[in-house]
Design an enzyme around this catalytic site. Sequence first.
Site, short mmCIF file in Angstrom:
data_model
loop_
_atom_site.label_atom_id
_atom_site.label_comp_id
_atom_site.label_asym_id
_atom_site.label_seq_id
_atom_site.Cartn_x
_atom_site.Cartn_y
_atom_site.Cartn_z
N HIS A 266 22.81 -8.46 -20.40
CA HIS A 266 23.08 -8.07 -19.35
C HIS A 266 24.40 -7.65 -19.09
O HIS A 266 25.27 -8.55 -19.18
CB HIS A 266 22.55 -9.11 -18.21
CG HIS A 266 22.32 -8.58 -16.94
ND1 HIS A 266 23.37 -8.85 -16.00
CD2 HIS A 266 21.52 -7.71 -16.24
CE1 HIS A 266 23.21 -8.22 -14.84
NE2 HIS A 266 22.16 -7.63 -15.07
N ASP B 252 25.31 4.92 -8.22
CA ASP B 252 24.92 3.66 -9.11
C ASP B 252 23.56 3.40 -8.53
O ASP B 252 23.33 2.87 -7.31
CB ASP B 252 25.68 2.53 -8.91
CG ASP B 252 25.70 1.48 -9.81
OD1 ASP B 252 24.59 1.40 -10.28
OD2 ASP B 252 26.39 0.33 -9.74
N MET B 253 22.42 3.39 -9.20
CA MET B 253 20.98 3.13 -8.81
C MET B 253 20.04 2.78 -9.86
O MET B 253 20.39 2.84 -11.35
CB MET B 253 20.47 4.51 -8.20
CG MET B 253 20.33 5.46 -8.98
SD MET B 253 19.62 6.94 -8.50
CE MET B 253 17.91 6.74 -9.22
N GLY C 98 28.82 6.15 -3.14
CA GLY C 98 29.88 5.28 -3.32
C GLY C 98 30.73 5.01 -2.31
O GLY C 98 31.55 3.95 -2.38
N GLN C 99 30.71 5.77 -1.34
CA GLN C 99 31.63 5.43 -0.02
C GLN C 99 31.18 4.23 0.45
O GLN C 99 32.30 3.54 1.00
CB GLN C 99 31.37 6.65 0.86
CG GLN C 99 32.45 6.81 2.05
CD GLN C 99 32.05 8.00 2.79
OE1 GLN C 99 31.13 8.71 2.80
NE2 GLN C 99 32.99 8.35 3.64
#
Length: 351
Positions: free
Chosen positions: A120, A183-184, A315-316
Site C-alpha cells: 500500500h 486524485d480519485m 486539487g484546489q
Amino acid sequence: MPKPILVAADALLAFVEEILVAVGVPRMDAAIVADCLVTANLSGIDSHGIVRLAHYVRRLENGTIRTHPTISFQQTAPSMGIVDGGDGLGHVITYQACTHAMALAKESGSGIVSICNSSHFGMAGFYIQRLVAEGFIGLIMTATDAFLIPFASRKPFFGTNPIAIGFPTGGAGTRRRIPVILDMATTSIPYGKIAIAQTEGKLIPDDWGFDVHGNPTTDPHAIAGLHPIAGPKGSGLAMVIDIFCSVLSGMPWGPHVNAMYGELDKPRKLGHFCAAFDVSRLMPLETFKQRLDEMLDEFGQLPPAEGFEQVYYPGQVEGLRREQRRAEGIPIEPGLYDELRGLGSRFNVPF
C-alpha cells in the site's frame, strides 16, 4: 460526542517517523512514509493518513512488509523501466519509481515505470505533488484488493484502484496557483472511510456498499464490497487500472490480490504504474503554466449552483485545506488518538 483533537503537522511528522524507526525502518525511508501520511491528513484525505500507521507497524513486525527491502530498477527502453520493490513499504518504492520516471522524462521527454512487489502506497496525490512541483505532468495508478463490485454484479472483483493525474501551475501562494491534481478512487468512496468508521466505532450510510450476502449495511465491519463510480464507467476504469498495474507488472489482479487487512500473513504483492511527462518537449513550461493559470482564472468565474459557495477545480480544495490545517492543526478523532497514544507508549515515543 467527543470532539477531534488538533495536532500540529510537524509533531505528527516526527511521531510517525520515530514509530517507524522504532520498528526498524531506516530513517530516510521513515521520513518519506511520514510525509506521505501527514500530507494526506493535511489535505483532508484522512482515510489515507495516519489511520494506516498501526496497520503498517503490524505488517512490518510480522515481515510481510520488509523494513530493509532490496529495491531495484531496470531500464528497458529510453523512456521505460521496471521497479521491483522487494516487498517493502509502497511509499518508499513509489517515491523511488517517481525519481526514475522523472530522470527518464528529462532524457527522452517521458518516463514510464511499472512497479511490482510493492505494498500500500498511501495517497496517490502525494507523488503527483512532487512531480508537478518539478514541472512534470504526472500520472499514478495502483491496484488494490478486490472491493469494487462491477456493474451488474453482486460480488467484488477489482479493488478501489485509485488514479491520480496532475499538471503544474504557476506555483504556490495563491488560490489559482494550487496545482491541478485529480486524485480519485474508482469506487463511490475510498475504503479508508470504512477503516475510519471501524476505528471510531461509527455506523456508515447504507448506500456505501454491500455485505457478503449482497445486501446494504450500516455496519463498517460487515462491508464486503463498494459501488463503482458512474456504474459501468467506473467499473471499466477499474479494469483498465488493474491491467496497467497488475497484468502489466506480473502481479496478482482483482480477487487474487492479498487483502490489506484480511491476509496479514502474506506480502501484498501489489503493482503500481507511474509516468512523468516533460511539458517543455511540447511547449515552454512557463507558457504552459501561464495558459493553465488563465484557464483556471476563467474557470473560477463560473457562477456556483444553489447551495455552493464556489466552483473548485481538482486539487484546489485539498490545497486550501493544507494551508488551513498547517495553521490550525490536524484534527484527530478520539478513537484514532487513543490508538496512536498506545503505539507511542509501546515504542516509548511521546505523543
